[in-house]
Write a protein that holds these residues in place. Structure first.
Motif, short mmCIF file in Angstrom:
data_model
loop_
_atom_site.label_atom_id
_atom_site.label_comp_id
_atom_site.label_asym_id
_atom_site.label_seq_id
_atom_site.Cartn_x
_atom_site.Cartn_y
_atom_site.Cartn_z
N LEU A 135 15.41 81.96 85.97
CA LEU A 135 14.44 81.72 84.95
C LEU A 135 14.84 80.93 83.92
CD1 LEU A 135 13.53 85.34 85.10
CD2 LEU A 135 12.07 83.50 85.88
N LYS A 177 12.34 78.58 82.05
CA LYS A 177 10.91 78.48 82.69
C LYS A 177 10.12 79.61 82.43
CE LYS A 177 12.86 76.48 86.88
NZ LYS A 177 14.28 76.24 86.54
N ARG A 178 8.93 79.77 82.68
CA ARG A 178 8.04 80.78 82.28
C ARG A 178 7.59 81.55 83.76
NH1 ARG A 178 7.03 83.53 77.90
NH2 ARG A 178 4.78 83.89 78.62
N ASP A 225 1.42 82.81 86.32
CA ASP A 225 0.37 83.48 85.42
C ASP A 225 -0.12 84.70 86.08
OD1 ASP A 225 0.28 81.21 83.71
OD2 ASP A 225 -1.49 80.15 85.00
N THR A 257 13.57 86.96 78.02
CA THR A 257 12.39 87.23 77.14
C THR A 257 11.57 85.91 77.08
OG1 THR A 257 13.57 86.93 75.22
CG2 THR A 257 13.28 89.35 75.86
N ALA A 258 12.23 84.88 76.81
CA ALA A 258 11.48 83.51 76.67
C ALA A 258 10.70 83.15 78.05
CB ALA A 258 12.52 82.22 76.42
N ALA A 259 11.20 83.66 79.13
CA ALA A 259 10.58 83.54 80.43
C ALA A 259 9.23 84.55 80.47
CB ALA A 259 11.53 83.74 81.61
N GLY A 260 9.32 85.45 79.55
CA GLY A 260 8.25 86.44 79.63
C GLY A 260 8.48 87.87 79.99
N LEU A 266 9.02 84.09 88.95
CA LEU A 266 8.62 82.78 88.66
C LEU A 266 7.49 82.25 89.48
CD1 LEU A 266 9.73 80.27 87.18
CD2 LEU A 266 11.28 79.75 88.88
#
Length: 422
Positions: free
Chosen positions: A317, A320-321, A324, A351-354, A410
């Motif tokens: 990850l 990346k995010r 959706d 956490t940056a990836a969501g 992902l």
């Protein structure tokens, strides 16, 4: 004349004070450590001990971990945890770990396990201790009462099934994949409540936490214990968690020619594995699930959220995010592992990836906390995907490695993590 002994036999012989034991014998073993948690322990043991007027045989050999019903969110969880804390205080227990992680990770990371020990736990995943060359298995509350009072338990010496893994795992393939493959091949009763010993080049190459995953999920393979002979990797881990006494690893090895049922596997040929609902035995290679859309990616549990599991997910990850609409949940297995992951920047990547980061407890693996919605399709790093196991009766839970969970987060579907690591 001495008969060649398996690691299983050597551990049980030591526990019952003999030089050797034979398969099928019933022996009475002295317990070196008894572990229980808030769900299995005080709320069940306290009233039974009181009714007998009995005391704990040796408080120094008891470890209590409060991990199942924390953080408390309703009256029932508050009641269970209150009983556990109150009993621990009244007994003045010296080894209590409250809300710092899951028992199977917390016990070894605080130096309670060593090769040659004989241990019991009030949880089905207690065989995790076998990764350290300790004989450790799960027992129910009535059996635990006997141990708590006497410090002893009887065991019928099991046969040994050696799962021999030759070669080396490919990048992106893990101990979780090895385990799911074995469960898919033999079924959830394949271990026949005997002793499994994991061995071979690929097992020796595993880190300590990866070995813990193998031993942990020997429960899903239906064995009593899942043993790995100790070596330099074991010693290095034990030194890192503060074990200072001399540790004998040479003694705790199966003898050449000891009777065992051997099954062989090629680690190099293994692909990432996925278990479909509603059993870990419904396992096939990840490529057979490529069109399955996923709503929730759950990285949690003693099986799948240790430090190395968090690192694996972060590799997929980084930068990346998540897809959706994806709900990506991370519940680290212990505060110690979470803190180290934070120091390394791993938690920042997740956490940056969501990722939504939850408490370091059993959480959704034990069906607690409500983080799995009804009707969701879930890719999970937990050990089990039984119907309703994670709380939501209508959820469709697939099992995979931390790499495979991150790949699902992902892409929004079940995907081969090797393609994303390449």
């Amino acid at each position: 004349m001495t008969v060649a002994q398996t690691l299983t036999q050597k551990l049980l012989a030591a526990a019952c004070g003999r030089d050797e034991v034979a398969v099928g014998e019933i022996v009475t073993c002295r317990v070196d450590l008894a572990m229980f948690h808030d769900s299995s322990g005080p709320r069940r043991l306290q009233p039974m001990l009181e009714s007998l007027g009995a005391q704990l045989w040796d408080k120094s050999k008891v470890v209590l971990v409060i991990d199942h019903y924390v953080p408390e969110f309703d009256d029932e969880s508050r009641r269970i945890v209150r009983i556990a804390r109150g009993w621990a205080s009244a007994q003045a227990l010296p080894n209590v770990y409250d809300s710092v992680g899951i028992c199977h990770v917390v016990v070894p990371e605080h130096g309670h396990l060593r090769p040659g020990m004989f241990c019991v736990g009030g949880d089905s995943h207690s065989p995790t201790g076998g990764a350290f060359g300790a004989y450790m298995f799960g027992i129910g509350s009535t059996e635990m009462l006997g141990v708590a009072v006497s410090g002893e338990i009887w065991v019928k010496v099991p046969e040994t099934l050696q799962m021999r893994w030759d070669g080396r795992l490919a990048d992106g393939v893990t101990a979780k994949d090895m385990m799911l493959h074995m469960i898919g091949r033999f079924g959830m009763n394949g271990g026949r409540y005997q002793a499994i010993e994991f061995c071979g080049e690929a097992v020796r190459a595993l880190s300590m936490q990866e070995r813990m995953t193998l031993s942990n999920m020997s429960a899903e393979l239906g064995s009593q214990v899942g043993l790995i002979a100790p070596d330099a990797t074991t010693l290095d881990y034990l030194r890192s968690v503060g074990a200072t006494a001399a540790i004998d690893v040479e003694r705790w090895q199966s003898d050449e020619g000891a009777a065992a049922e051997v099954h062989s596997f090629d680690a190099g040929a293994l692909a990432p594995q996925v278990a479909a609902p509603h059993s870990p035995a419904n396992t096939r290679g990840v490529g057979e699930f490529a069109d399955v859309a996923v709503d929730v990616a759950y990285l949690g549990a003693c099986t799948g959220a240790k430090l190395e599991d968090l690192r694996a997910a972060a590799r997929v990850l980084r930068g990346k995010r998540v897809a959706d609409g994806m709900h990506f949940v991370v519940a680290p297995a212990s505060q110690r592992d979470q803190a180290q992951a934070a120091r390394e920047g791993v938690m920042d990547v997740l956490t940056a990836a969501g990722a939504q980061v939850l408490a370091t407890t059993c959480g959704a693996c034990a069906g607690y906390g409500g983080s799995i919605p009804e009707g969701a399709t879930v890719m999970s790093s937990t050990a089990r995907n039984f119907k309703g196991r994670m709380g939501a009766e209508t959820a469709q839970v697939y099992l995979g490695s931390p790499y495979t969970v991150a790949a699902a987060a992902l892409t929004g579907r079940i995907a081969d993590p090797r393609d994303l690591l390449a």
